[in-house]
Motif scaffolding. Sequence first.
Motif, short mmCIF file in Angstrom:
data_model
loop_
_atom_site.label_atom_id
_atom_site.label_comp_id
_atom_site.label_asym_id
_atom_site.label_seq_id
_atom_site.Cartn_x
_atom_site.Cartn_y
_atom_site.Cartn_z
N ARG A 122 0.81 -1.22 0.00
CA ARG A 122 0.00 0.00 0.00
C ARG A 122 0.83 1.27 0.00
NH1 ARG A 122 -3.98 -0.15 4.74
NH2 ARG A 122 -4.25 1.95 4.02
N ILE A 123 2.09 1.16 0.40
CA ILE A 123 2.93 2.35 0.49
C ILE A 123 3.39 2.75 -0.91
CG2 ILE A 123 5.08 3.30 1.40
CD1 ILE A 123 4.70 1.39 3.77
N ARG A 124 3.04 3.96 -1.27
CA ARG A 124 3.42 4.47 -2.58
C ARG A 124 4.66 5.33 -2.47
NH1 ARG A 124 -2.12 7.39 -3.47
NH2 ARG A 124 -0.94 8.69 -2.10
N ALA A 125 5.24 5.59 -3.62
CA ALA A 125 6.37 6.54 -3.65
C ALA A 125 5.82 7.91 -3.29
CB ALA A 125 6.98 6.57 -5.05
N ASP A 126 6.54 8.62 -2.46
CA ASP A 126 6.10 9.93 -2.02
C ASP A 126 6.30 10.97 -3.11
OD1 ASP A 126 5.49 8.98 0.53
OD2 ASP A 126 7.59 9.16 1.13
N GLU A 127 5.52 12.05 -2.97
CA GLU A 127 5.67 13.17 -3.90
C GLU A 127 7.03 13.81 -3.69
OE1 GLU A 127 2.52 15.80 -2.86
OE2 GLU A 127 1.04 14.22 -2.99
N PRO A 128 7.61 14.40 -4.74
CA PRO A 128 8.90 15.05 -4.55
C PRO A 128 8.81 16.22 -3.59
CG PRO A 128 8.00 15.55 -6.72
CD PRO A 128 7.09 14.54 -6.08
N ALA A 129 9.85 16.38 -2.79
CA ALA A 129 9.91 17.49 -1.83
C ALA A 129 10.37 18.75 -2.53
CB ALA A 129 10.88 17.14 -0.69
N GLY A 130 10.21 19.85 -1.87
CA GLY A 130 10.70 21.10 -2.45
C GLY A 130 9.98 22.27 -1.86
N GLY A 131 10.14 23.42 -2.49
CA GLY A 131 9.49 24.62 -2.01
C GLY A 131 10.48 25.52 -1.32
N ALA A 132 10.45 26.77 -1.69
CA ALA A 132 11.38 27.74 -1.12
C ALA A 132 10.85 28.26 0.20
CB ALA A 132 11.57 28.89 -2.10
N ALA A 133 11.75 28.64 1.07
CA ALA A 133 11.37 29.26 2.34
C ALA A 133 10.82 30.64 2.05
CB ALA A 133 12.59 29.34 3.25
N PRO A 134 9.90 31.10 2.86
CA PRO A 134 9.34 32.42 2.61
C PRO A 134 10.37 33.52 2.81
CG PRO A 134 8.42 31.46 4.61
CD PRO A 134 9.30 30.43 4.00
N VAL A 135 10.20 34.58 2.08
CA VAL A 135 11.07 35.75 2.17
C VAL A 135 10.44 36.69 3.19
CG1 VAL A 135 11.98 37.70 0.83
CG2 VAL A 135 11.64 35.47 -0.26
N PRO A 136 11.24 37.39 4.00
CA PRO A 136 10.67 38.32 4.98
C PRO A 136 9.64 39.24 4.33
CG PRO A 136 13.02 38.13 5.34
CD PRO A 136 12.71 37.37 4.06
N GLY A 137 8.50 39.37 5.00
CA GLY A 137 7.44 40.24 4.50
C GLY A 137 6.43 39.52 3.62
N ASP A 138 6.84 38.47 2.92
CA ASP A 138 5.92 37.72 2.06
C ASP A 138 5.04 36.82 2.92
OD1 ASP A 138 7.03 38.83 -0.18
OD2 ASP A 138 8.09 37.01 -0.82
N ARG A 139 3.76 36.73 2.55
CA ARG A 139 2.84 35.83 3.21
C ARG A 139 2.84 34.52 2.43
NH1 ARG A 139 -2.66 38.53 5.10
NH2 ARG A 139 -1.30 39.64 6.48
N LYS A 140 2.90 33.41 3.15
CA LYS A 140 2.96 32.12 2.49
C LYS A 140 2.25 31.08 3.33
CE LYS A 140 6.17 28.71 0.77
NZ LYS A 140 7.18 28.62 -0.22
N SER A 141 1.56 30.15 2.67
CA SER A 141 0.97 29.02 3.36
C SER A 141 2.07 28.00 3.58
CB SER A 141 -0.13 28.38 2.51
OG SER A 141 -1.37 28.82 2.94
N ALA A 142 2.20 27.54 4.80
CA ALA A 142 3.28 26.60 5.11
C ALA A 142 2.94 25.83 6.38
CB ALA A 142 4.60 27.34 5.28
N VAL A 143 3.81 24.92 6.70
CA VAL A 143 3.69 24.12 7.93
C VAL A 143 4.91 24.41 8.78
CG1 VAL A 143 3.66 21.78 8.86
CG2 VAL A 143 2.34 22.31 6.80
N LEU A 144 4.67 24.85 10.00
CA LEU A 144 5.74 25.03 10.97
C LEU A 144 5.75 23.81 11.88
CD1 LEU A 144 5.36 28.71 12.26
CD2 LEU A 144 7.19 27.80 10.86
N VAL A 145 6.90 23.20 12.03
CA VAL A 145 7.05 22.11 13.00
C VAL A 145 7.85 22.69 14.15
CG1 VAL A 145 7.91 19.80 13.44
CG2 VAL A 145 6.94 20.35 11.20
N LEU A 146 7.23 22.72 15.31
CA LEU A 146 7.86 23.31 16.47
C LEU A 146 8.80 22.31 17.14
CD1 LEU A 146 4.77 25.20 17.96
CD2 LEU A 146 6.44 25.97 16.26
N THR A 147 9.66 22.82 18.00
CA THR A 147 10.66 21.98 18.65
C THR A 147 10.03 20.87 19.49
OG1 THR A 147 10.82 23.60 20.43
CG2 THR A 147 12.47 23.73 18.67
N ASP A 148 8.79 21.06 19.95
CA ASP A 148 8.11 20.02 20.73
C ASP A 148 7.37 19.02 19.84
OD1 ASP A 148 5.89 21.45 19.86
OD2 ASP A 148 5.17 21.94 21.87
N GLY A 149 7.49 19.16 18.50
CA GLY A 149 6.85 18.25 17.57
C GLY A 149 5.47 18.70 17.11
#
Length: 146
Positions: A17-44
């Motif tokens: 059932r495990i498929r190949a994952d989608e390719p990773a990527g995506g640039a980090a946001p530039v200061p001032g730019d608004r971007k949809s993203a996921v933050l993973v905090l140090t506590d998980g």
Amino acid sequence: MEYRLPLILLMVLFAARIRADEPAGGAAPVPGDRKSAVLVLTDGAVLETSLRVQGGGYSVEVAGGRQFIESSRVRFLAKDRLDAWRQMRASFQELTPEVHLQLARWCLKNGLPKQAEREVLDALRLDPYREDAKRMLEQLASDASG
């Protein structure tokens, strides 16, 4: 010896059932730019939000407004939850059975059941006698069928 066949069958079914994952990527946001993203905090913890980089951290949208999260509380930034799992996995120097099970629990907490299956199977490949991994695999099989 009788218990091995059902366990092996479960492992084969999940592996298929495990498929190949989608390719990773995506640039980090530039200061001032608004971007949809996921933050993973140090506590998980995971925050899937719209954010803006601001001096020393991130301004993120939360219910009722915005909140500032200091960079020191952020483990990493990801483009989505799948990318967060990849980065979380890559952050460990050695992928031991215990680390795989820790990742599996993180995946379940963050809505990634297929990646959790993969982590449990990887733990069992390294240590086929781990009872906690066998129980987790049985629970995942039960959840998937029900």
